[in-house]
Scaffold this motif. Structure first.
Motif, mmCIF file in Angstrom:
data_model
loop_
_atom_site.group_PDB
_atom_site.id
_atom_site.type_symbol
_atom_site.label_atom_id
_atom_site.label_comp_id
_atom_site.label_asym_id
_atom_site.label_seq_id
_atom_site.Cartn_x
_atom_site.Cartn_y
_atom_site.Cartn_z
ATOM 1 N N UNK A 46 94.712 48.799 78.829
ATOM 2 C CA UNK A 46 94.543 50.120 78.220
ATOM 3 C C UNK A 46 93.384 50.185 77.241
ATOM 4 N N UNK A 47 92.502 49.210 77.255
ATOM 5 C CA UNK A 47 91.307 49.244 76.425
ATOM 6 C C UNK A 47 90.157 48.610 77.182
ATOM 7 N N UNK A 48 88.942 49.156 77.022
ATOM 8 C CA UNK A 48 87.797 48.571 77.730
ATOM 9 C C UNK A 48 87.291 47.287 77.079
ATOM 10 N N UNK A 49 87.758 46.977 75.884
ATOM 11 C CA UNK A 49 87.275 45.786 75.184
ATOM 12 C C UNK A 49 88.017 44.533 75.638
ATOM 13 N N UNK A 50 87.306 43.419 75.610
ATOM 14 C CA UNK A 50 87.892 42.099 75.841
ATOM 15 C C UNK A 50 87.649 41.253 74.597
ATOM 16 N N UNK A 51 88.651 40.476 74.197
ATOM 17 C CA UNK A 51 88.532 39.615 73.027
ATOM 18 C C UNK A 51 88.265 38.180 73.463
ATOM 19 N N UNK A 52 87.223 37.594 72.889
ATOM 20 C CA UNK A 52 86.887 36.197 73.144
ATOM 21 C C UNK A 52 87.057 35.434 71.831
ATOM 22 N N UNK A 53 87.949 34.463 71.831
ATOM 23 C CA UNK A 53 88.152 33.647 70.630
ATOM 24 C C UNK A 53 87.219 32.444 70.711
ATOM 25 N N UNK A 54 86.409 32.274 69.676
ATOM 26 C CA UNK A 54 85.405 31.203 69.689
ATOM 27 C C UNK A 54 85.565 30.340 68.438
ATOM 28 N N UNK A 55 85.095 29.102 68.530
ATOM 29 C CA UNK A 55 85.166 28.155 67.415
ATOM 30 C C UNK A 55 83.778 27.916 66.842
ATOM 31 N N UNK A 56 83.715 27.830 65.518
ATOM 32 C CA UNK A 56 82.482 27.466 64.831
ATOM 33 C C UNK A 56 82.860 26.501 63.709
ATOM 34 N N UNK A 57 82.600 25.225 63.950
ATOM 35 C CA UNK A 57 82.873 24.172 62.967
ATOM 36 C C UNK A 57 84.313 24.208 62.450
ATOM 37 N N UNK A 58 85.255 24.256 63.378
ATOM 38 C CA UNK A 58 86.664 24.171 63.004
ATOM 39 C C UNK A 58 87.334 25.493 62.703
ATOM 40 N N UNK A 59 86.581 26.591 62.582
ATOM 41 C CA UNK A 59 87.162 27.905 62.329
ATOM 42 C C UNK A 59 87.142 28.737 63.608
ATOM 43 N N UNK A 60 88.145 29.573 63.765
ATOM 44 C CA UNK A 60 88.211 30.444 64.936
ATOM 45 C C UNK A 60 87.803 31.860 64.551
ATOM 46 N N UNK A 61 86.957 32.458 65.387
ATOM 47 C CA UNK A 61 86.483 33.833 65.178
ATOM 48 C C UNK A 61 86.780 34.649 66.435
ATOM 49 N N UNK A 62 86.720 35.959 66.277
ATOM 50 C CA UNK A 62 86.977 36.866 67.388
ATOM 51 C C UNK A 62 85.686 37.589 67.743
ATOM 52 N N UNK A 63 85.323 37.553 69.014
ATOM 53 C CA UNK A 63 84.199 38.338 69.510
ATOM 54 C C UNK A 63 84.779 39.420 70.426
ATOM 55 N N UNK A 64 84.610 40.661 70.015
ATOM 56 C CA UNK A 64 85.114 41.793 70.788
ATOM 57 C C UNK A 64 83.957 42.364 71.587
ATOM 58 N N UNK A 65 84.110 42.468 72.907
ATOM 59 C CA UNK A 65 82.973 42.788 73.784
ATOM 60 C C UNK A 65 83.324 43.917 74.748
ATOM 61 N N UNK A 66 82.350 44.808 74.951
ATOM 62 C CA UNK A 66 82.378 45.770 76.054
ATOM 63 C C UNK A 66 81.027 45.716 76.753
ATOM 64 N N UNK A 67 81.039 45.754 78.066
ATOM 65 C CA UNK A 67 79.801 45.710 78.849
ATOM 66 C C UNK A 67 79.326 47.132 79.161
ATOM 67 N N UNK A 68 78.012 47.287 79.331
ATOM 68 C CA UNK A 68 77.456 48.587 79.691
ATOM 69 C C UNK A 68 77.366 49.528 78.502
ATOM 70 N N UNK A 69 77.693 50.802 78.724
ATOM 71 C CA UNK A 69 77.525 51.836 77.688
ATOM 72 C C UNK A 69 78.397 51.575 76.462
ATOM 73 N N UNK A 70 79.635 51.154 76.669
ATOM 74 C CA UNK A 70 80.547 50.736 75.597
ATOM 75 C C UNK A 70 80.715 51.771 74.481
ATOM 76 N N UNK A 71 81.054 53.022 74.791
ATOM 77 C CA UNK A 71 81.152 54.034 73.724
ATOM 78 C C UNK A 71 82.230 53.720 72.697
ATOM 79 N N UNK A 72 83.350 53.154 73.137
ATOM 80 C CA UNK A 72 84.431 52.871 72.193
ATOM 81 C C UNK A 72 84.008 51.823 71.174
ATOM 82 N N UNK A 73 83.412 50.752 71.643
ATOM 83 C CA UNK A 73 83.009 49.686 70.732
ATOM 84 C C UNK A 73 81.819 50.112 69.871
ATOM 85 N N UNK A 74 80.926 50.915 70.418
ATOM 86 C CA UNK A 74 79.818 51.444 69.604
ATOM 87 C C UNK A 74 80.356 52.230 68.421
ATOM 88 N N UNK A 75 81.391 53.029 68.650
ATOM 89 C CA UNK A 75 82.001 53.789 67.560
ATOM 90 C C UNK A 75 82.634 52.858 66.532
#
Length: 353
Positions: A46-75
């Motif tokens: 029910x959402x166009x976004x995908x969440x990618x959990x990534x590690x940077x030196x032992x800490x976990x971060x969230x990268x929220x991504x939409x491909x193409x026009x991505x109006x929801x994430x742009x907002x």
């Protein structure tokens, strides 16, 4: 710490490069770019976004991504930037960028992702649930009061009309949903209730009722303050997934909370309901009753005067109607959400009587 910043900067730089490529290569290219920093991927229908959990030196971060026009994430990126420009706390936000290939938000991870809905469905005490909801409301209300302005009821009502007209157009792509939206009477557990379109016509066709239910002040709000967007961790509370569209009345977000604690939204999204079509537009529908939310609903109503509560209840019913096209690929879930909305409209008109 310096190393962590360097790794995070490297991830951000690569994401920006990927975003600026007109043909980004899609998810496979993104996953390849993240490499062994990628921990897991979370998707929702029910959402166009995908969440990618990534590690940077032992800490976990969230990268929220939409491909193409991505109006929801742009907002959403716009919302975080506006908040930063107004001197509001950055909270989870690290950076974000929107390009022709993709748009992304880089966020700090907050706990294990448990939400107020998760706690409620797991049987958490009313007091704990109430504290988290109250903190989220206080944060949203402070944000609104710092940015509010008078625009007039006509402006706010036009925003509502445009939003619903867009959703009706989107619903038209799904024959079952178009039929459901246009039905005159829907029967829920043996009781006939006016369908959503009939309810909307009743409000929109009565200028006095529109005036009563429509506030005349808007401001910056989270814009999607349902209990599935309120994260919790060891007594701390954080709100995620803000909406960066037009300035909104505070009752818009209070309506999101009513949608959760009175409307059954969390139970439906968790699949905790019984739904059976018995005949035509007649249904047996029983969303799971969440005990902790009964008292939270009382607390929510007590935090508003009668007018603000009724305006919030009105928005809660509108939210169920407006969200249906976003869930339309899951027909049973969408039907359950529709029935929740019809039930809230019935509650609204009963209290207005």
């Amino acid at each position: 710490m310096l190393r962590a910043r360097r790794e995070l900067s490297a991830v951000s730089a690569r994401l920006r490069e990927q975003a600026e490529r007109p043909v980004s290569g899609g998810e496979s290219a993104l996953i390849g770019m993240l490499g062994d920093r990628l921990v897991s991927v979370l998707r929702s229908h029910n959402t166009p976004s995908t969440l990618y959990y990534v590690r940077a030196d032992g800490e976990t971060y969230v990268v929220k991504v939409e491909f193409g026009r991505a109006p929801t994430l742009r907002d959403e990126i716009r919302w975080y930037r506006n908040a930063a420009q107004r001197g509001l706390p950055r909270r989870l936000f690290i950076t974000g960028h929107s390009g022709p290939g993709l748009s992304f938000l880089l966020l700090k991870r907050f706990g294990d992702g448990s939400t107020v809905d998760d706690l409620a469905l797991a049987g958490e005490s009313t007091g704990q649930l109430g504290r988290h909801v109250a903190r989220a409301m206080d944060s949203d209300t402070e944000l609104f009061h710092r940015t509010q302005c008078h625009v007039g009821q006509d402006h706010v009502h036009r925003l509502t009309e445009r939003r619903l007209a867009l959703r009706r157009s989107q619903a038209g792509k799904f024959p079952y949903l178009r039929t459901l939206m246009d039905v005159d009477v829907v029967t829920i557990n043996g009781i006939g209730l006016p369908g959503a379109s009939r309810c909307l016509n009743r409000v929109f066709g009565d200028p006095r009722l529109v005036s009563y239910l429509t506030p005349d002040r808007v401001g910056m709000t989270f814009g999607d303050l349902h209990c599935g967007n309120i994260l919790v961790r060891e007594g701390f509370t954080e709100v995620v997934d803000p909406r960066g569209g037009p300035l909104l009345p505070i009752t818009y977000d209070y309506g999101k909370l009513i949608q959760s604690v009175e409307g059954g939204y969390g139970a439906v999204m968790a699949g905790r309901y019984v739904l059976r079509r018995t005949d035509g537009t007649a249904y047996e529908f029983v969303p799971e009753v969440v005990p902790g939310y009964s008292s939270v609903a009382v607390l929510l109503a007590a935090s508003c005067d009668e007018l603000r509560y009724l305006q919030s209840l009105y928005y809660a019913a509108l939210h169920f109607t407006a969200m249906l096209p976003h869930h339309a690929s899951a027909q049973e879930e969408t039907t359950a959400l529709y029935l929740c909305g019809v039930s809230l409209f019935d509650k609204l008109f009963t209290q207005l009587a």
